[in-house]
Design an enzyme around this catalytic site. Sequence first.
Site, PDB file in Angstrom:
ATOM      1  N   CYS A 189       0.867  -1.180   0.000  1.00  0.00           N
ATOM      2  CA  CYS A 189       0.000   0.000   0.000  1.00  0.00           C
ATOM      3  C   CYS A 189       0.906   1.234   0.000  1.00  0.00           C
ATOM      4  CB  CYS A 189      -0.989  -0.011   1.168  1.00  0.00           C
ATOM      5  SG  CYS A 189      -0.276   0.182   2.816  1.00  0.00           S
ATOM      6  N   ASN A 224       2.362   1.502   4.372  1.00  0.00           N
ATOM      7  CA  ASN A 224       2.619   0.230   5.032  1.00  0.00           C
ATOM      8  C   ASN A 224       2.312   0.273   6.535  1.00  0.00           C
ATOM      9  OD1 ASN A 224       5.442  -1.984   5.608  1.00  0.00           O
ATOM     10  ND2 ASN A 224       3.385  -2.552   5.039  1.00  0.00           N
ATOM     11  N   SER A 278      -1.728  -2.774   3.916  1.00  0.00           N
ATOM     12  CA  SER A 278      -0.843  -3.914   3.623  1.00  0.00           C
ATOM     13  C   SER A 278      -0.441  -4.700   4.871  1.00  0.00           C
ATOM     14  CB  SER A 278       0.369  -3.493   2.787  1.00  0.00           C
ATOM     15  OG  SER A 278       1.099  -2.469   3.400  1.00  0.00           O
TER      16      SER A 278
END
Length: 156
Positions: free
Chosen positions: A10, A13, A17
């Site tokens: 993403c 993070n 994600s």
Amino acid sequence: MQPIKVLFVCMGNICRSPTAEGVFVHLLKQNNALDRFEVDSAGTHAYHVGEPADSRAQQTARQRGIDLSFIRARKFTASDFAHFDYILAMDSDNLAILQRACPEEYQHKVQLFLDYATQFDESDVPDPYYGGPQGFEHVFDLVTDAASGFYQKITH
């Protein structure tokens, strides 16, 4: 046998994600398949390197029996293209960033994570960072669906 290497990506993070990483690791444990995989997450931007997952993401996951406390944010690196078998972007913006940076021989590895969802028609996992708790709940639902679909696709 080499493990299947999966990377969730993403922007920063810390929300999407890491949630995907935690959910997928949990799914692998439930299926006694953790030893067959290497799982990680990263961000396309270096805003939060070294930081734990957002406390709201951790709380949402914890309420559903999943621990994200072991995850620390890191920035995606060029070497990730060669290392990972699947690079799963949380949204079309991060997908585009990855595709632009990706060498031709690794383009097939870069995919949109929600393409594996079976219960939701959305293509992007929305960034819940600036919203309320319901955003994190929705992200968790989307990620759980896509993680299950992804697992089924690559193991059957």
